[in-house]
Design a protein around this motif. Structure first.
Motif, mmCIF file in Angstrom:
data_model
loop_
_atom_site.group_PDB
_atom_site.id
_atom_site.type_symbol
_atom_site.label_atom_id
_atom_site.label_comp_id
_atom_site.label_asym_id
_atom_site.label_seq_id
_atom_site.Cartn_x
_atom_site.Cartn_y
_atom_site.Cartn_z
ATOM 1 N N SER A 193 0.822 -1.208 0.000
ATOM 2 C CA SER A 193 0.000 0.000 0.000
ATOM 3 C C SER A 193 0.856 1.258 0.000
ATOM 4 C CB SER A 193 -0.904 0.009 1.234
ATOM 5 O OG SER A 193 -1.592 1.234 1.327
ATOM 6 N N GLU A 194 0.298 2.295 -0.616
ATOM 7 C CA GLU A 194 0.939 3.608 -0.579
ATOM 8 C C GLU A 194 0.644 4.327 0.737
ATOM 9 O OE1 GLU A 194 -0.097 5.859 -4.031
ATOM 10 O OE2 GLU A 194 0.456 4.240 -5.377
ATOM 11 N N VAL A 195 -0.310 3.824 1.497
ATOM 12 C CA VAL A 195 -0.655 4.396 2.796
ATOM 13 C C VAL A 195 0.320 3.808 3.819
ATOM 14 C CG1 VAL A 195 -2.456 4.625 4.549
ATOM 15 C CG2 VAL A 195 -3.065 4.627 2.117
ATOM 16 N N ALA A 196 1.175 4.653 4.387
ATOM 17 C CA ALA A 196 2.267 4.181 5.244
ATOM 18 C C ALA A 196 1.777 3.346 6.430
ATOM 19 C CB ALA A 196 3.095 5.362 5.743
ATOM 20 N N GLY A 197 0.695 3.741 7.059
ATOM 21 C CA GLY A 197 0.183 2.985 8.203
ATOM 22 C C GLY A 197 -0.250 1.582 7.817
ATOM 23 N N ALA A 198 -0.915 1.464 6.661
ATOM 24 C CA ALA A 198 -1.348 0.150 6.180
ATOM 25 C C ALA A 198 -0.139 -0.690 5.798
ATOM 26 C CB ALA A 198 -2.290 0.307 4.989
ATOM 27 N N ALA A 199 0.838 -0.074 5.147
ATOM 28 C CA ALA A 199 2.057 -0.796 4.767
ATOM 29 C C ALA A 199 2.791 -1.307 6.007
ATOM 30 C CB ALA A 199 2.969 0.109 3.941
ATOM 31 N N ALA A 200 2.876 -0.479 7.038
ATOM 32 C CA ALA A 200 3.537 -0.893 8.280
ATOM 33 C C ALA A 200 2.810 -2.081 8.900
ATOM 34 C CB ALA A 200 3.585 0.275 9.265
ATOM 35 N N GLN A 201 1.486 -2.025 8.906
ATOM 36 C CA GLN A 201 0.679 -3.113 9.459
ATOM 37 C C GLN A 201 0.907 -4.411 8.666
ATOM 38 O OE1 GLN A 201 -0.957 -4.324 12.304
ATOM 39 N NE2 GLN A 201 -1.740 -2.252 12.396
ATOM 40 N N GLY A 202 0.943 -4.299 7.332
ATOM 41 C CA GLY A 202 1.192 -5.461 6.487
ATOM 42 C C GLY A 202 2.567 -6.055 6.713
ATOM 43 N N LEU A 203 3.582 -5.199 6.786
ATOM 44 C CA LEU A 203 4.945 -5.679 7.028
ATOM 45 C C LEU A 203 5.066 -6.352 8.389
ATOM 46 C CD1 LEU A 203 6.864 -2.621 5.566
ATOM 47 C CD2 LEU A 203 6.911 -4.962 4.651
ATOM 48 N N PHE A 204 4.432 -5.754 9.401
ATOM 49 C CA PHE A 204 4.447 -6.354 10.736
ATOM 50 C C PHE A 204 3.815 -7.745 10.710
ATOM 51 C CE2 PHE A 204 1.729 -7.040 14.530
ATOM 52 C CZ PHE A 204 2.727 -7.484 15.388
ATOM 53 N N ARG A 205 2.651 -7.843 10.083
ATOM 54 C CA ARG A 205 1.953 -9.130 10.035
ATOM 55 C C ARG A 205 2.760 -10.162 9.233
ATOM 56 N NH1 ARG A 205 -1.668 -6.299 12.574
ATOM 57 N NH2 ARG A 205 -3.588 -7.259 13.253
ATOM 58 N N LEU A 206 3.406 -9.736 8.144
ATOM 59 C CA LEU A 206 4.268 -10.653 7.389
ATOM 60 C C LEU A 206 5.433 -11.125 8.250
ATOM 61 C CD1 LEU A 206 4.349 -8.924 3.882
ATOM 62 C CD2 LEU A 206 3.466 -11.219 4.391
ATOM 63 N N GLY A 207 5.963 -10.215 9.069
ATOM 64 C CA GLY A 207 7.034 -10.602 9.995
ATOM 65 C C GLY A 207 6.561 -11.633 10.998
ATOM 66 N N ARG A 208 5.354 -11.457 11.468
ATOM 67 C CA ARG A 208 4.798 -12.411 12.432
ATOM 68 C C ARG A 208 4.592 -13.793 11.794
ATOM 69 N NH1 ARG A 208 -0.274 -10.304 15.595
ATOM 70 N NH2 ARG A 208 -1.314 -11.046 13.739
ATOM 71 N N VAL A 209 4.145 -13.815 10.532
ATOM 72 C CA VAL A 209 4.001 -15.087 9.820
ATOM 73 C C VAL A 209 5.371 -15.742 9.663
ATOM 74 C CG1 VAL A 209 3.431 -16.150 7.578
ATOM 75 C CG2 VAL A 209 1.854 -14.492 8.612
ATOM 76 N N ALA A 210 6.367 -14.956 9.257
ATOM 77 C CA ALA A 210 7.724 -15.500 9.103
ATOM 78 C C ALA A 210 8.230 -16.061 10.425
ATOM 79 C CB ALA A 210 8.674 -14.413 8.574
ATOM 80 N N TRP A 211 7.969 -15.364 11.525
ATOM 81 C CA TRP A 211 8.383 -15.848 12.854
ATOM 82 C C TRP A 211 7.700 -17.173 13.179
ATOM 83 C CZ3 TRP A 211 5.426 -16.216 17.464
ATOM 84 C CH2 TRP A 211 6.167 -16.525 18.593
ATOM 85 N N ARG A 212 6.385 -17.250 12.899
ATOM 86 C CA ARG A 212 5.645 -18.490 13.154
ATOM 87 C C ARG A 212 6.196 -19.654 12.331
ATOM 88 N NH1 ARG A 212 -0.716 -17.584 12.740
ATOM 89 N NH2 ARG A 212 -0.655 -19.834 13.125
ATOM 90 N N GLN A 213 6.731 -19.355 11.144
ATOM 91 C CA GLN A 213 7.289 -20.386 10.277
ATOM 92 C C GLN A 213 8.742 -20.688 10.603
ATOM 93 O OE1 GLN A 213 6.432 -18.458 6.494
ATOM 94 N NE2 GLN A 213 4.658 -19.800 6.165
ATOM 95 N N GLY A 214 9.313 -19.978 11.577
ATOM 96 C CA GLY A 214 10.706 -20.208 11.955
ATOM 97 C C GLY A 214 11.710 -19.524 11.045
ATOM 98 N N ARG A 215 11.254 -18.634 10.187
ATOM 99 C CA ARG A 215 12.146 -17.884 9.296
ATOM 100 C C ARG A 215 12.551 -16.596 10.019
ATOM 101 N NH1 ARG A 215 9.815 -15.945 4.911
ATOM 102 N NH2 ARG A 215 7.699 -16.072 5.726
ATOM 103 N N LEU A 216 13.472 -16.743 10.959
ATOM 104 C CA LEU A 216 13.797 -15.645 11.869
ATOM 105 C C LEU A 216 14.490 -14.476 11.177
ATOM 106 C CD1 LEU A 216 14.850 -17.675 15.036
ATOM 107 C CD2 LEU A 216 12.582 -16.830 14.362
ATOM 108 N N ASP A 217 15.380 -14.761 10.213
ATOM 109 C CA ASP A 217 16.042 -13.667 9.487
ATOM 110 C C ASP A 217 15.012 -12.831 8.723
ATOM 111 O OD1 ASP A 217 18.581 -14.369 10.373
ATOM 112 O OD2 ASP A 217 19.022 -15.594 8.603
ATOM 113 N N ASP A 218 14.084 -13.524 8.046
ATOM 114 C CA ASP A 218 13.033 -12.808 7.314
ATOM 115 C C ASP A 218 12.152 -12.010 8.271
ATOM 116 O OD1 ASP A 218 13.917 -13.897 4.914
ATOM 117 O OD2 ASP A 218 12.419 -15.509 4.911
ATOM 118 N N ALA A 219 11.804 -12.622 9.393
ATOM 119 C CA ALA A 219 10.952 -11.937 10.378
ATOM 120 C C ALA A 219 11.619 -10.655 10.853
ATOM 121 C CB ALA A 219 10.666 -12.858 11.564
#
Length: 173
Positions: free
Chosen positions: A80-106
């Motif tokens: 998203s071009e909306v910074a708040g939405a982009a931050a929320q998306g990146l955070f959630r993607l980080g959480r998914v990566a953490w749940r999958q054990g991809r710590l560097d990506d998280a």
């Protein structure tokens, strides 16, 4: 529903589109129901609605354990071009990566989310991001950095429910 619905014309002059009407001053748009292109404020409100929908879809998929669908929804937010939405998306993607054990990506996703959260001044989101960073460091066994990230999260947290969870993470160290 408490707020009701209103019929209106969608983009391109096609009629019969239903748009939910919220509390005074709120515009709630569903996919494909954008108001006239002449209304920039209405379009911005619809974009926010689309972001909320993508977030809800991702969260629901994640709760079902469908991390692939969750990631797809969160990637829409992160782009998203909306910074708040982009931050929320990146955070959630980080959480998914953490749940999958991809710590560097998280960690990389959390750091990108942190930059956007700082840009928009969202301290509660930043607290959640710092909590995620602390969880990554804790899982890696780097407890000094984990404790530091949890402390920052604790200082930034606005919501009471989140403020209660952070000391639990600190206590686990």
């Amino acid at each position: 529903s408490r707020w009701g619905e209103a019929a209106g014309r969608g983009a391109g002059g096609r009629g019969g589109v239903t748009r939910r009407v919220g509390p005074p001053g709120a515009v709630r748009c569903w996919p494909g129901t954008a108001p006239s292109a002449r209304s920039q404020a209405g379009t911005a409100a619809c974009r926010l609605g689309e972001h909320e929908i993508a977030l809800a879809e991702g969260d629901n998929a994640g709760q079902r354990g469908d991390l692939q669908s969750a990631s797809a929804s969160y990637r829409r937010l992160a782009a998203s071009e909306v910074a708040g939405a982009a931050a929320q998306g990146l955070f959630r993607l980080g959480r998914v990566a953490w749940r999958q054990g991809r710590l560097d990506d998280a960690l990389e996703l959390y750091e990108r989310a942190r930059e956007s959260a700082i840009e928009v001044g969202d301290d509660d989101l930043r607290a959640a991001i710092e909590n995620g960073v602390g969880s990554v460091y804790c899982q890696r066994g780097i407890f000094t950095q984990a404790r530091s990230a949890f402390a920052v999260a604790s200082e930034l947290a606005v919501s009471a429910s989140f403020r209660v969870r952070i000391p639990i993470n600190i206590g686990a160290l």
